[in-house]
Design a protein around this motif. Sequence first.
Motif, PDB file in Angstrom:
ATOM      1  N   GLN A 236       0.834  -1.203   0.000  1.00 35.32           N
ATOM      2  CA  GLN A 236       0.000   0.000   0.000  1.00 35.32           C
ATOM      3  C   GLN A 236       0.868   1.250   0.000  1.00 35.32           C
ATOM      4  OE1 GLN A 236      -2.153   1.114   3.636  1.00 35.32           O
ATOM      5  NE2 GLN A 236      -4.002   1.326   2.386  1.00 35.32           N
ATOM      6  N   ARG A 238       3.966   1.559  -1.134  1.00 40.94           N
ATOM      7  CA  ARG A 238       4.575   1.724  -2.454  1.00 40.94           C
ATOM      8  C   ARG A 238       3.596   2.324  -3.451  1.00 40.94           C
ATOM      9  NH1 ARG A 238       5.216  -3.569  -5.699  1.00 40.94           N
ATOM     10  NH2 ARG A 238       2.961  -3.231  -5.545  1.00 40.94           N
ATOM     11  N   ASP A 239       2.381   1.818  -3.462  1.00 42.16           N
ATOM     12  CA  ASP A 239       1.402   2.297  -4.434  1.00 42.16           C
ATOM     13  C   ASP A 239       1.055   3.759  -4.197  1.00 42.16           C
ATOM     14  OD1 ASP A 239       1.458  -0.238  -5.461  1.00 42.16           O
ATOM     15  OD2 ASP A 239      -0.458  -0.879  -4.563  1.00 42.16           O
ATOM     16  N   GLU A 243       1.991   7.035  -6.738  1.00 45.37           N
ATOM     17  CA  GLU A 243       0.872   7.699  -7.398  1.00 45.37           C
ATOM     18  C   GLU A 243       1.212   9.080  -7.947  1.00 45.37           C
ATOM     19  OE1 GLU A 243      -2.668   7.519  -9.151  1.00 45.37           O
ATOM     20  OE2 GLU A 243      -1.818   5.910  -7.938  1.00 45.37           O
ATOM     21  N   LYS A 246       3.128   8.776 -11.135  1.00 46.67           N
ATOM     22  CA  LYS A 246       2.311   8.338 -12.250  1.00 46.67           C
ATOM     23  C   LYS A 246       1.483   9.496 -12.818  1.00 46.67           C
ATOM     24  CE  LYS A 246       1.778   3.552 -10.660  1.00 46.67           C
ATOM     25  NZ  LYS A 246       0.797   2.533 -10.174  1.00 46.67           N
TER      26      LYS A 246
END
Length: 249
Positions: A236, A238-239, A243, A246
């Motif tokens: 979680q 890392r994501d 973000e 991205k």
Amino acid sequence: MQLPPRLTPDAALFLDFDGTLVAIADTPEAVEVPTALVPLLHDLHGLLGGALAVVSGRQIDVLDRFLAPLRLPAAGEHGVQRRSAEGHIDEQRAPDLTLILESANELARVHEGLLVERKHAAVALHYRMAPQLEAVCRDAMARAINGQPQFELLHGKFVFEVKPAGVNKGTAITAFMREEPFAGRVPVFAGDDTTDETGFAIVQPLGGVAIKVGSGPSQALHRLDSPRAVYEWLVQARDLLAEPRKNAS
């Protein structure tokens, strides 16, 4: 205790190995590293600008073998060894462990189920496969260092370990926090054992986050139930950290 907060981009992340990143096995060599763990740590290391270190009772070369091809900043043997973000290794000179090793080996010859682990500057006596021998192991290792203030006896999960006095996971984290890229960041440390309490005692007064993994009393204010829960929390993190990158692209 409560669940740990979201990991922020200004964090300095410190992670224990056994019982935190990987489940504890019957013997030190029997641990299994989840396939996805190494790429996850690689991603987090990059997203945190290199401010991720493994802080363990293991030797650094053993950590490297389990986490290959990664060579992360690391503290081994509870701070006796330390590798900086630049790859420089500081290692305390190994004391004379002859008598301590002999005492541990003699006990293991007499009692089935005991395992002696010789490290660079420490001797660990594991009794996970013979838990009824806890008191016997404790007394034997305590006698082996009696009158030798240069040593101290650590009691971890089913292990008694003799190591040099004055160094621990807390001193290792303190050393990292004086160096780039850790300096000025918010320290976050996750660990499962009593040997991790010295690290918790360092990060919380600095406004950081201490995470106790598994059951048992702790001064840490946050808790995760298991290495699997640690993995999910790291995924979680890392994501969420990835973000903004991205979106920017």
